[in-house]
Motif scaffolding. Structure first.
Motif, PDB file in Angstrom:
ATOM      1  N   GLY A   1      10.835 -25.605  15.132  1.00 60.21           N
ATOM      2  CA  GLY A   1       9.866 -26.433  15.924  1.00 60.21           C
ATOM      3  C   GLY A   1       9.654 -25.382  17.230  1.00 60.21           C
ATOM      4  N   THR A   2      10.399 -24.983  17.958  1.00 58.51           N
ATOM      5  CA  THR A   2      10.202 -24.350  19.236  1.00 58.51           C
ATOM      6  C   THR A   2       9.599 -22.921  19.024  1.00 58.51           C
ATOM      7  OG1 THR A   2      12.585 -23.432  19.117  1.00 58.51           O
ATOM      8  CG2 THR A   2      11.864 -25.592  20.316  1.00 58.51           C
ATOM      9  N   ASN A   3       9.810 -22.302  17.769  1.00 59.86           N
ATOM     10  CA  ASN A   3       9.289 -21.048  17.467  1.00 59.86           C
ATOM     11  C   ASN A   3       8.037 -21.001  16.507  1.00 59.86           C
ATOM     12  OD1 ASN A   3      11.403 -18.554  18.202  1.00 59.86           O
ATOM     13  ND2 ASN A   3      12.682 -20.400  17.653  1.00 59.86           N
ATOM     14  N   SER A   4       7.295 -22.350  16.714  1.00 56.16           N
ATOM     15  CA  SER A   4       6.200 -22.147  15.833  1.00 56.16           C
ATOM     16  C   SER A   4       4.889 -22.750  17.133  1.00 56.16           C
ATOM     17  CB  SER A   4       6.364 -23.583  14.746  1.00 56.16           C
ATOM     18  OG  SER A   4       7.188 -23.097  13.780  1.00 56.16           O
ATOM     19  N   LEU A   5       3.944 -22.593  16.633  1.00 54.27           N
ATOM     20  CA  LEU A   5       2.620 -22.773  17.611  1.00 54.27           C
ATOM     21  C   LEU A   5       2.580 -24.320  17.724  1.00 54.27           C
ATOM     22  CD1 LEU A   5      -0.145 -20.641  16.233  1.00 54.27           C
ATOM     23  CD2 LEU A   5       1.173 -20.165  18.296  1.00 54.27           C
ATOM     24  N   ARG A   6       2.334 -24.803  18.618  1.00 53.63           N
ATOM     25  CA  ARG A   6       2.465 -26.320  19.338  1.00 53.63           C
ATOM     26  C   ARG A   6       1.532 -27.091  18.392  1.00 53.63           C
ATOM     27  NH1 ARG A   6       4.018 -29.562  23.785  1.00 53.63           N
ATOM     28  NH2 ARG A   6       4.117 -27.439  24.813  1.00 53.63           N
TER      29      ARG A   6
ATOM     30  N   CYS B   1      24.376 -19.686   7.118  1.00 53.31           N
ATOM     31  CA  CYS B   1      23.822 -21.048   7.595  1.00 53.31           C
ATOM     32  C   CYS B   1      23.336 -20.705   9.076  1.00 53.31           C
ATOM     33  CB  CYS B   1      24.659 -22.196   7.602  1.00 53.31           C
ATOM     34  SG  CYS B   1      25.148 -22.730   5.634  1.00 53.31           S
ATOM     35  N   HIS B   2      23.929 -19.757   9.753  1.00 57.01           N
ATOM     36  CA  HIS B   2      23.439 -19.608  11.197  1.00 57.01           C
ATOM     37  C   HIS B   2      22.356 -18.513  11.245  1.00 57.01           C
ATOM     38  CE1 HIS B   2      26.507 -22.497  12.911  1.00 57.01           C
ATOM     39  NE2 HIS B   2      27.148 -21.947  11.806  1.00 57.01           N
ATOM     40  N   ARG B   3      22.013 -17.734  10.054  1.00 52.04           N
ATOM     41  CA  ARG B   3      20.891 -16.937  10.203  1.00 52.04           C
ATOM     42  C   ARG B   3      19.683 -17.241  10.201  1.00 52.04           C
ATOM     43  NH1 ARG B   3      23.478 -12.413   5.812  1.00 52.04           N
ATOM     44  NH2 ARG B   3      25.094 -11.600   7.138  1.00 52.04           N
ATOM     45  N   SER B   4      18.780 -16.474  10.796  1.00 54.79           N
ATOM     46  CA  SER B   4      17.548 -17.068  11.095  1.00 54.79           C
ATOM     47  C   SER B   4      16.454 -16.262  10.102  1.00 54.79           C
ATOM     48  CB  SER B   4      17.028 -16.642  12.533  1.00 54.79           C
ATOM     49  OG  SER B   4      15.736 -17.178  12.826  1.00 54.79           O
ATOM     50  N   SER B   5      15.220 -16.604  10.109  1.00 54.55           N
ATOM     51  CA  SER B   5      14.396 -16.004   9.236  1.00 54.55           C
ATOM     52  C   SER B   5      12.844 -15.835   9.865  1.00 54.55           C
ATOM     53  CB  SER B   5      14.109 -17.076   8.216  1.00 54.55           C
ATOM     54  OG  SER B   5      13.306 -16.448   7.185  1.00 54.55           O
ATOM     55  N   PRO B   6      12.208 -14.956   9.782  1.00 59.02           N
ATOM     56  CA  PRO B   6      10.874 -14.652  10.282  1.00 59.02           C
ATOM     57  C   PRO B   6       9.817 -16.025  10.253  1.00 59.02           C
ATOM     58  CG  PRO B   6      11.630 -12.708   9.027  1.00 59.02           C
ATOM     59  CD  PRO B   6      12.429 -13.797   8.832  1.00 59.02           C
ATOM     60  N   LEU B   7       9.183 -16.282  11.285  1.00 56.22           N
ATOM     61  CA  LEU B   7       8.347 -17.555  11.194  1.00 56.22           C
ATOM     62  C   LEU B   7       7.063 -17.132  11.593  1.00 56.22           C
ATOM     63  CD1 LEU B   7      10.724 -20.372  12.571  1.00 56.22           C
ATOM     64  CD2 LEU B   7       9.954 -20.050  10.217  1.00 56.22           C
ATOM     65  N   PRO B   8       6.044 -16.544  10.613  1.00 51.94           N
ATOM     66  CA  PRO B   8       4.636 -16.228  11.147  1.00 51.94           C
ATOM     67  C   PRO B   8       3.960 -17.222  11.887  1.00 51.94           C
ATOM     68  CG  PRO B   8       5.085 -15.659   8.838  1.00 51.94           C
ATOM     69  CD  PRO B   8       6.199 -16.547   9.258  1.00 51.94           C
ATOM     70  N   PRO B   9       3.125 -16.944  12.803  1.00 54.01           N
ATOM     71  CA  PRO B   9       2.396 -17.762  13.533  1.00 54.01           C
ATOM     72  C   PRO B   9       1.472 -19.107  13.011  1.00 54.01           C
ATOM     73  CG  PRO B   9       1.659 -15.871  14.021  1.00 54.01           C
ATOM     74  CD  PRO B   9       2.651 -15.599  12.977  1.00 54.01           C
ATOM     75  N   SER B  10       0.987 -18.318  11.989  1.00 53.42           N
ATOM     76  CA  SER B  10      -0.315 -19.227  11.711  1.00 53.42           C
ATOM     77  C   SER B  10      -0.631 -19.014  10.235  1.00 53.42           C
ATOM     78  CB  SER B  10      -1.619 -19.244  12.611  1.00 53.42           C
ATOM     79  OG  SER B  10      -2.063 -17.852  12.284  1.00 53.42           O
TER      80      SER B  10
ATOM     81  N   TRP C   1      -1.397 -19.696   6.102  1.00 53.14           N
ATOM     82  CA  TRP C   1      -0.478 -19.693   4.734  1.00 53.14           C
ATOM     83  C   TRP C   1       0.832 -19.033   5.023  1.00 53.14           C
ATOM     84  CZ3 TRP C   1      -0.498 -23.551   1.840  1.00 53.14           C
ATOM     85  CH2 TRP C   1      -1.660 -24.069   1.430  1.00 53.14           C
ATOM     86  N   PRO C   2       0.688 -17.586   5.744  1.00 56.52           N
ATOM     87  CA  PRO C   2       1.993 -16.910   5.784  1.00 56.52           C
ATOM     88  C   PRO C   2       3.163 -17.766   6.694  1.00 56.52           C
ATOM     89  CG  PRO C   2       0.211 -15.613   6.271  1.00 56.52           C
ATOM     90  CD  PRO C   2      -0.327 -17.027   5.982  1.00 56.52           C
ATOM     91  N   ALA C   3       2.681 -18.778   7.654  1.00 59.89           N
ATOM     92  CA  ALA C   3       3.448 -19.582   8.405  1.00 59.89           C
ATOM     93  C   ALA C   3       4.257 -20.627   7.423  1.00 59.89           C
ATOM     94  CB  ALA C   3       2.666 -20.316   9.607  1.00 59.89           C
ATOM     95  N   VAL C   4       3.238 -21.222   6.628  1.00 63.45           N
ATOM     96  CA  VAL C   4       3.764 -22.258   5.809  1.00 63.45           C
ATOM     97  C   VAL C   4       4.802 -21.714   4.740  1.00 63.45           C
ATOM     98  CG1 VAL C   4       3.183 -23.800   3.926  1.00 63.45           C
ATOM     99  CG2 VAL C   4       1.679 -23.524   5.724  1.00 63.45           C
ATOM    100  N   ALA C   5       4.448 -20.250   4.346  1.00 60.57           N
ATOM    101  CA  ALA C   5       5.182 -19.599   3.256  1.00 60.57           C
ATOM    102  C   ALA C   5       6.641 -19.368   4.126  1.00 60.57           C
ATOM    103  CB  ALA C   5       4.781 -18.342   2.790  1.00 60.57           C
ATOM    104  N   GLY C   6       6.505 -18.890   5.295  1.00 64.09           N
ATOM    105  CA  GLY C   6       7.631 -18.784   6.198  1.00 64.09           C
ATOM    106  C   GLY C   6       8.616 -19.806   6.292  1.00 64.09           C
ATOM    107  N   ALA C   7       7.934 -20.898   6.583  1.00 62.63           N
ATOM    108  CA  ALA C   7       8.972 -21.988   6.896  1.00 62.63           C
ATOM    109  C   ALA C   7       9.626 -22.509   5.653  1.00 62.63           C
ATOM    110  CB  ALA C   7       8.022 -23.245   7.349  1.00 62.63           C
TER     111      ALA C   7
END
Length: 271
Positions: free
Chosen positions: A106-111, A175-184, A186-192
């Motif tokens: 949530g905090t690493n995605s656009l509001r 379980c504690h590893r992160s993953s890239p989260l594109p900002p907007s 379909w890449p953002a949806v796929a990233g999440a």
């Protein structure tokens, strides 16, 4: 105290109050987990749909009605109820441990698309556990005709042993590893979704034995005993996921599970 010191102290207090009053980005998902617990407790206290059995309950016993009772539902209907119950249990037990990751998403995605990203992550994460539940329902007949206490003791011993393996430690680390989260877009949806799949896979590798215990315990007894197992296993999963140094709680959980296995085995032997 000087005026400047007083102003700084007042500013610090104001910031603490604002942090306390600030709505958590994961609040909606936390409320969903609480609601799932409430529904599960209500179902168990009401005696259904699995107050008498549960997610690992066998359905291959025919369609004859019990003495003075209605005919049981067919395998397809019972299976769907079992999967629905497992889904509810997955939300109640696994979602609390995923709250820090949901906050990260949530905090690493656009509001404007924050809730959508968190919902995508949660849906994929829970889909991994629902798929595992479907697999357990499929193989449940393998243990359904065996003595329930013996199966439960064996499963507890298996879970205790898994807690001490290097594979458990690696999965918990993943379980504690992160993953890239594109900002907007379909890449953002796929990233999440990709993050949800990766995190769900790591969580499954870490906790598959614990949830196997849950399935067997639910099928062996159900009722209020099922809630006891749920509380214990949820505590283990959440503590391991939130601990900064998870090795100690992991080893403690192994000892608790081993003691439970011995207790169940002794109780069965003395019966």
């Amino acid at each position: 105290m000087t005026q400047a010191g007083t102003e700084r102290a007042g500013s610090a207090r104001t910031m603490r109050v604002r942090r306390l009053l600030r709505v958590r980005v994961s609040l909606g998902f936390e409320l969903v987990a609480v609601a799932s617990w409430i529904v599960l407790i209500a179902l168990v206290m009401a005696g259904g749909p699995h107050g008498h059995g549960g997610a690992a309950h066998t359905h291959g016993t025919g369609g004859a009605a019990g003495p003075g009772g209605p005919a049981p539902a067919g395998p397809a209907a019972s299976g769907s109820l079992d999967l629905a119950m497992w889904t509810l249990m997955s939300v109640a037990m696994m979602l609390p441990a995923a709250v820090p990751v949901l906050e990260h998403v949530g905090t690493n995605s656009l509001r404007r698309r924050r809730q959508r990203a968190m919902a995508t992550f949660a849906a994929v994460f829970l889909a991994v556990w629902i798929g595992y539940g479907a697999l357990l329902l499929w193989i449940a007949p393998l243990w359904a005709r065996l003595p329930g206490e013996a199966v439960l003791a064996s499963t507890l011993a298996l879970a205790a042993g898994w807690q001490l393996t290097v594979h458990k430690r690696r999965a918990l680390r993943d379980c504690h590893r992160s993953s890239p989260l594109p900002p907007s877009g379909w890449p953002a949806v796929a990233g999440a979704g990709r993050f949800g799949l990766r995190h769900g896979g790591a969580c499954l590798r870490s906790c598959w034995a614990l949830m196997l215990v849950m399935a067997v315990a639910n099928g062996s007894g159900g009722g209020s005993g099922m809630l006891g197992w749920m509380v214990l296993l949820t505590g283990i999963v959440t503590t391991e996921k939130l601990a900064r140094k998870p090795r100690r709680p992991t080893h403690l959980a192994a000892a608790v599970l081993a003691a439970a296995a011995v207790a169940v085995a002794l109780a069965h032997g003395l019966a």
